[in-house]
Enzyme design. Sequence first.
Site, PDB file in Angstrom:
ATOM      1  N   GLU A 177      -1.664  -1.545  -4.347  1.00 45.95           N
ATOM      2  CA  GLU A 177      -2.896  -0.779  -4.460  1.00 45.95           C
ATOM      3  C   GLU A 177      -2.675   0.292  -5.518  1.00 45.95           C
ATOM      4  O   GLU A 177      -1.653   0.970  -5.533  1.00 45.95           O
ATOM      5  CB  GLU A 177      -3.270  -0.154  -3.115  1.00 45.95           C
ATOM      6  N   ASP A 214       0.878  -1.167   0.000  1.00 44.04           N
ATOM      7  CA  ASP A 214       0.000   0.000   0.000  1.00 44.04           C
ATOM      8  C   ASP A 214       0.920   1.224   0.000  1.00 44.04           C
ATOM      9  O   ASP A 214       1.383   1.657   1.054  1.00 44.04           O
ATOM     10  CB  ASP A 214      -0.904  -0.009   1.231  1.00 44.04           C
ATOM     11  N   ASP A 253      -2.355   0.829   7.509  1.00 44.11           N
ATOM     12  CA  ASP A 253      -1.593   0.740   6.256  1.00 44.11           C
ATOM     13  C   ASP A 253      -1.122  -0.688   5.999  1.00 44.11           C
ATOM     14  O   ASP A 253      -1.127  -1.154   4.856  1.00 44.11           O
ATOM     15  CB  ASP A 253      -0.402   1.705   6.275  1.00 44.11           C
TER      16      ASP A 253
END
Length: 158
Positions: A67, A7, A139
């Site tokens: 992501e 991420d 996260d």
Amino acid sequence: MRILGIDPGTRRCGYGAVEWSSGRLHYLECGVIEPPRTAPLAARLAELSQELREVISELAPAVVAVEDLFHGIDARAALTLGHARGVALAAVGLADLAVHAYPPATVKRSVAGYGRAGKEQMAEVVRVLLAMKRRPASDAADALAVAICHAHHTGKRP
């Protein structure tokens, strides 16, 4: 198959690894890379690159899922996030690994069943799916969710 989820972010970059074996996903490791907030962007990106290369070397994933950028953020934020995403992709490229990108809504639908799930809801679903004792940092949970999403999209649904 070992999957590393990332991420990306310039202030907080989450990572999480899962292993697909015996018909199940198994949690391996997760964490958050946090370069100093006061450091210039170039220094934060350099630290992010170095730490991601170390994570990739240590965890030896077969594939990486990241992501993707999402719509609805301002241009400056998108550009900064794009820098972090580029550094992550470069680290993956240097390791000669395949990388797959998933938009946040796809990750949320794949993992939580709802494309607008909140951060806490996602972290709890990830905790349950991976039989973790504690909820991971948001996260890191997002990175694990990306890895789980990739497992779902490869047809190896847990």
